[in-house]
Motif scaffolding. Structure first.
Motif, PDB file in Angstrom:
ATOM      1  N   ALA A 188      17.728  40.701   5.537  1.00 30.43           N
ATOM      2  CA  ALA A 188      17.924  39.569   6.452  1.00 30.43           C
ATOM      3  C   ALA A 188      17.370  39.847   7.843  1.00 30.43           C
ATOM      4  CB  ALA A 188      19.406  39.229   6.542  1.00 30.43           C
ATOM      5  N   MET A 189      16.972  41.082   8.105  1.00 31.32           N
ATOM      6  CA  MET A 189      16.441  41.445   9.412  1.00 31.32           C
ATOM      7  C   MET A 189      14.919  41.378   9.422  1.00 31.32           C
ATOM      8  SD  MET A 189      18.666  44.714  10.713  1.00 31.32           S
ATOM      9  CE  MET A 189      20.433  44.628  10.967  1.00 31.32           C
ATOM     10  N   SER A 190      14.376  41.114  10.586  1.00 32.93           N
ATOM     11  CA  SER A 190      12.921  41.139  10.735  1.00 32.93           C
ATOM     12  C   SER A 190      12.420  42.580  10.683  1.00 32.93           C
ATOM     13  CB  SER A 190      12.521  40.501  12.060  1.00 32.93           C
ATOM     14  OG  SER A 190      12.907  41.342  13.142  1.00 32.93           O
ATOM     15  N   ILE A 191      11.111  42.724  10.611  1.00 32.41           N
ATOM     16  CA  ILE A 191      10.509  44.054  10.617  1.00 32.41           C
ATOM     17  C   ILE A 191      10.927  44.810  11.874  1.00 32.41           C
ATOM     18  CG2 ILE A 191       8.309  45.282  10.791  1.00 32.41           C
ATOM     19  CD1 ILE A 191       7.108  42.997   9.037  1.00 32.41           C
ATOM     20  N   ALA A 192      10.820  44.158  13.024  1.00 31.08           N
ATOM     21  CA  ALA A 192      11.184  44.811  14.284  1.00 31.08           C
ATOM     22  C   ALA A 192      12.666  45.170  14.317  1.00 31.08           C
ATOM     23  CB  ALA A 192      10.828  43.915  15.467  1.00 31.08           C
ATOM     24  N   GLU A 193      13.515  44.262  13.850  1.00 29.61           N
ATOM     25  CA  GLU A 193      14.957  44.529  13.850  1.00 29.61           C
ATOM     26  C   GLU A 193      15.305  45.682  12.917  1.00 29.61           C
ATOM     27  OE1 GLU A 193      16.612  40.002  14.790  1.00 29.61           O
ATOM     28  OE2 GLU A 193      16.231  40.640  12.720  1.00 29.61           O
ATOM     29  N   ASN A 194      14.580  45.808  11.806  1.00 26.64           N
ATOM     30  CA  ASN A 194      14.815  46.925  10.902  1.00 26.64           C
ATOM     31  C   ASN A 194      14.563  48.261  11.589  1.00 26.64           C
ATOM     32  OD1 ASN A 194      15.369  46.870   7.762  1.00 26.64           O
ATOM     33  ND2 ASN A 194      14.423  44.900   8.269  1.00 26.64           N
ATOM     34  N   VAL A 195      13.482  48.301  12.388  1.00 26.33           N
ATOM     35  CA  VAL A 195      13.146  49.558  13.064  1.00 26.33           C
ATOM     36  C   VAL A 195      14.271  50.000  13.989  1.00 26.33           C
ATOM     37  CG1 VAL A 195      11.547  50.688  14.669  1.00 26.33           C
ATOM     38  CG2 VAL A 195      10.668  49.148  12.897  1.00 26.33           C
ATOM     39  N   THR A 196      14.867  49.058  14.701  1.00 26.73           N
ATOM     40  CA  THR A 196      15.870  49.408  15.704  1.00 26.73           C
ATOM     41  C   THR A 196      17.305  49.348  15.174  1.00 26.73           C
ATOM     42  OG1 THR A 196      15.938  47.106  16.500  1.00 26.73           O
ATOM     43  CG2 THR A 196      14.382  48.607  17.571  1.00 26.73           C
ATOM     44  N   ALA A 197      17.469  49.113  13.878  1.00 25.95           N
ATOM     45  CA  ALA A 197      18.810  48.919  13.320  1.00 25.95           C
ATOM     46  C   ALA A 197      19.697  50.148  13.493  1.00 25.95           C
ATOM     47  CB  ALA A 197      18.712  48.561  11.839  1.00 25.95           C
ATOM     48  N   GLY A 198      19.106  51.326  13.458  1.00 28.04           N
ATOM     49  CA  GLY A 198      19.922  52.537  13.545  1.00 28.04           C
ATOM     50  C   GLY A 198      20.413  52.863  14.940  1.00 28.04           C
ATOM     51  N   LEU A 199      19.851  52.207  15.953  1.00 22.62           N
ATOM     52  CA  LEU A 199      20.224  52.536  17.328  1.00 22.62           C
ATOM     53  C   LEU A 199      21.706  52.249  17.592  1.00 22.62           C
ATOM     54  CD1 LEU A 199      17.117  51.109  19.224  1.00 22.62           C
ATOM     55  CD2 LEU A 199      17.527  53.467  18.489  1.00 22.62           C
ATOM     56  N   LYS A 200      22.156  51.095  17.144  1.00 18.36           N
ATOM     57  CA  LYS A 200      23.557  50.724  17.370  1.00 18.36           C
ATOM     58  C   LYS A 200      24.491  51.618  16.558  1.00 18.36           C
ATOM     59  CE  LYS A 200      26.719  46.770  17.306  1.00 18.36           C
ATOM     60  NZ  LYS A 200      26.871  45.318  17.034  1.00 18.36           N
ATOM     61  N   LEU A 201      24.089  51.926  15.328  1.00 21.28           N
ATOM     62  CA  LEU A 201      24.941  52.729  14.453  1.00 21.28           C
ATOM     63  C   LEU A 201      25.153  54.134  15.013  1.00 21.28           C
ATOM     64  CD1 LEU A 201      23.494  51.707  10.959  1.00 21.28           C
ATOM     65  CD2 LEU A 201      25.634  50.948  11.998  1.00 21.28           C
ATOM     66  N   GLY A 238      24.803  54.860  18.290  1.00 20.00           N
ATOM     67  CA  GLY A 238      25.156  54.808  19.702  1.00 20.00           C
ATOM     68  C   GLY A 238      24.004  55.140  20.628  1.00 20.00           C
ATOM     69  N   THR A 239      22.762  54.949  20.148  1.00 15.51           N
ATOM     70  CA  THR A 239      21.587  55.237  20.959  1.00 15.51           C
ATOM     71  C   THR A 239      21.263  54.015  21.820  1.00 15.51           C
ATOM     72  OG1 THR A 239      20.724  56.651  19.205  1.00 15.51           O
ATOM     73  CG2 THR A 239      19.177  55.966  20.910  1.00 15.51           C
ATOM     74  N   LYS A 240      21.211  54.201  23.125  1.00  8.10           N
ATOM     75  CA  LYS A 240      20.972  53.091  24.034  1.00  8.10           C
ATOM     76  C   LYS A 240      19.497  53.039  24.435  1.00  8.10           C
ATOM     77  CE  LYS A 240      25.678  52.986  25.881  1.00  8.10           C
ATOM     78  NZ  LYS A 240      26.530  53.040  27.102  1.00  8.10           N
ATOM     79  N   VAL A 241      18.887  51.888  24.224  1.00  6.30           N
ATOM     80  CA  VAL A 241      17.503  51.663  24.614  1.00  6.30           C
ATOM     81  C   VAL A 241      17.450  50.316  25.322  1.00  6.30           C
ATOM     82  CG1 VAL A 241      15.126  51.333  23.812  1.00  6.30           C
ATOM     83  CG2 VAL A 241      16.601  52.984  22.659  1.00  6.30           C
ATOM     84  N   SER A 242      16.838  50.268  26.479  1.00  9.52           N
ATOM     85  CA  SER A 242      16.767  49.010  27.220  1.00  9.52           C
ATOM     86  C   SER A 242      15.956  47.981  26.442  1.00  9.52           C
ATOM     87  CB  SER A 242      16.126  49.242  28.588  1.00  9.52           C
ATOM     88  OG  SER A 242      14.754  49.577  28.442  1.00  9.52           O
ATOM     89  N   ARG A 243      16.247  46.721  26.706  1.00 17.08           N
ATOM     90  CA  ARG A 243      15.553  45.649  25.995  1.00 17.08           C
ATOM     91  C   ARG A 243      14.030  45.754  26.202  1.00 17.08           C
ATOM     92  NH1 ARG A 243      17.338  40.989  23.847  1.00 17.08           N
ATOM     93  NH2 ARG A 243      19.408  41.353  24.755  1.00 17.08           N
ATOM     94  N   GLY A 244      13.628  46.104  27.403  1.00 15.78           N
ATOM     95  CA  GLY A 244      12.209  46.212  27.676  1.00 15.78           C
ATOM     96  C   GLY A 244      11.534  47.355  26.937  1.00 15.78           C
ATOM     97  N   VAL A 249      15.696  56.884  16.031  1.00 11.83           N
ATOM     98  CA  VAL A 249      16.798  57.591  16.697  1.00 11.83           C
ATOM     99  C   VAL A 249      16.406  59.026  17.053  1.00 11.83           C
ATOM    100  CG1 VAL A 249      18.573  56.158  15.645  1.00 11.83           C
ATOM    101  CG2 VAL A 249      17.850  58.254  14.494  1.00 11.83           C
ATOM    102  N   ARG A 250      15.103  59.343  16.940  1.00 12.25           N
ATOM    103  CA  ARG A 250      14.565  60.647  17.351  1.00 12.25           C
ATOM    104  C   ARG A 250      15.215  61.805  16.596  1.00 12.25           C
ATOM    105  NH1 ARG A 250      10.395  58.276  19.831  1.00 12.25           N
ATOM    106  NH2 ARG A 250      10.845  57.362  21.868  1.00 12.25           N
ATOM    107  N   PRO A 251      15.156  61.823  15.260  1.00  9.12           N
ATOM    108  CA  PRO A 251      15.786  62.917  14.526  1.00  9.12           C
ATOM    109  C   PRO A 251      15.002  64.219  14.656  1.00  9.12           C
ATOM    110  CG  PRO A 251      14.515  61.565  13.031  1.00  9.12           C
ATOM    111  CD  PRO A 251      14.459  60.876  14.368  1.00  9.12           C
ATOM    112  N   ASP A 252      15.693  65.319  14.454  1.00  7.18           N
ATOM    113  CA  ASP A 252      15.038  66.623  14.374  1.00  7.18           C
ATOM    114  C   ASP A 252      14.544  66.898  12.961  1.00  7.18           C
ATOM    115  OD1 ASP A 252      15.557  67.682  17.091  1.00  7.18           O
ATOM    116  OD2 ASP A 252      17.649  67.502  16.482  1.00  7.18           O
ATOM    117  N   VAL A 253      15.244  66.308  11.984  1.00  7.15           N
ATOM    118  CA  VAL A 253      14.955  66.556  10.567  1.00  7.15           C
ATOM    119  C   VAL A 253      14.908  65.220   9.832  1.00  7.15           C
ATOM    120  CG1 VAL A 253      15.751  67.688   8.436  1.00  7.15           C
ATOM    121  CG2 VAL A 253      16.146  68.790  10.657  1.00  7.15           C
ATOM    122  N   LEU A 254      13.990  65.105   8.868  1.00  3.53           N
ATOM    123  CA  LEU A 254      13.925  63.929   8.001  1.00  3.53           C
ATOM    124  C   LEU A 254      14.004  64.399   6.559  1.00  3.53           C
ATOM    125  CD1 LEU A 254      13.665  60.856   8.171  1.00  3.53           C
ATOM    126  CD2 LEU A 254      11.184  61.124   8.009  1.00  3.53           C
TER     127      LEU A 254
END
Length: 281
Positions: free
Chosen positions: A122-135, A137-143, A189-194
């Motif tokens: 249900a999310m757009s491509i862009a929303e998918n990329v940023t979906a993990g930020l809220k989960l 607690g990673t804060k990124v400005s709207r800009g 979310v800038r992981p060290d490991v994938l």
């Protein structure tokens, strides 16, 4: 059963960058890790170093504990009600199972890409990329979000294909594109490991090659651990391999681990040679 001799010659992928990047990520180390589901022991004293700046491939037949071990590395194993484990997993100097260590902190540093692509439909491509930020607690400005979306999609090898349709649903992409979108989501979310659990098993050869190229580029910045049943793939993308085996109902264990070139070219154990050459598995 894989038939390595019937496939194309094994050739390691070359990085697309200039090769001068310092190793990224962080070393992930397991020490004497054993695991159970209820009373059934599925892993026996697994110890392995997964080095920064490299790809470590976990290989072995089905049912030998590779995916269980992978899930232990980012604390997914403990989500199974009957699951338990012993041993230690360290990310750099940090014990990820240490007292007071939050699961969300571990998941932020150690991302996971699953066998089946799982974008949020249900999310757009862009929303998918940023979906993990809220989960996490990673804060990124709207800009800054637009820049982050472009950066992560570029690193995942997808930007050129979707840059003009970022508001379209992620679920409308092809299977290979969806998997790269999931990689981009993990990178945000800038992981060290994938960690990657058979990320190409459901993909066509062209999509598989693109994922492999992405893996090779990402290791400059992120430590990667991949489970694969494809021996050609393990030889192409990894610098180190660990061969898991569970024999006659015994728990899975590592038969041997080391540089990929040695595991495929001059293994110390005959069972390793038999497996990588397609004589069983």
């Amino acid at each position: 059963m894989h038939t390595a001799l019937d496939l194309e010659p094994l050739e390691p992928l070359e990085p697309s960058g200039n090769g001068h990047h310092p190793p990224g990520g962080a070393t992930l180390s397991a020490r004497d890790v054993s695991a159970w589901f209820g009373d059934r022991k599925v892993l026996e004293r697994v110890s392995l170093d997964m080095n920064a700046g490299s790809v470590t491939a976990l290989i072995g037949p089905s049912g030998c504990g590779k995916s269980t071990f992978l899930r232990i590395l980012n604390r997914m194993h403990e989500l199974v009600p009957s699951a338990s484990l012993a041993g230690e997993v360290r990310l750099g100097d940090d014990d990820i199972y240490g007292a007071g260590r939050r699961i969300t902190d571990t998941r932020k540093r150690i991302g996971m890409v699953f066998q089946k692509p799982n974008p949020f439909p249900a999310m757009s491509i862009a929303e998918n990329v940023t979906a993990g930020l809220k989960l996490t607690g990673t804060k990124v400005s709207r800009g800054a979000r637009a820049d982050l979306v472009e950066e992560c999609l570029t690193r995942a090898g997808l930007w050129a294909e979707v840059r003009d349709r970022l508001r379209q649903p992620g679920g409308a992409l092809s299977g290979g594109q969806q998997q790269r979108l999931c990689i981009a989501r993990s990178l945000a979310v800038r992981p060290d490991v994938l960690l990657m659990d058979e990320p190409c098993s459901a993909l066509d050869p062209t999509s598989t090659r693109r994922i492999e190229e992405t893996i090779h580029d990402l290791r400059q910045d992120v430590t990667i651990v991949i489970v694969t049943h494809n021996m050609q793939q393990a030889a192409r993308v990894s610098q180190h391999c660990a061969f898991f085996l569970a024999e006659q109902g015994t728990p899975g264990h590592i038969v041997e681990a080391g540089p990929t070139e040695r595991i495929f070219g001059d293994p110390a154990d005959e069972r390793t040679s038999d497996y990588v050459n397609g004589r069983f598995g």
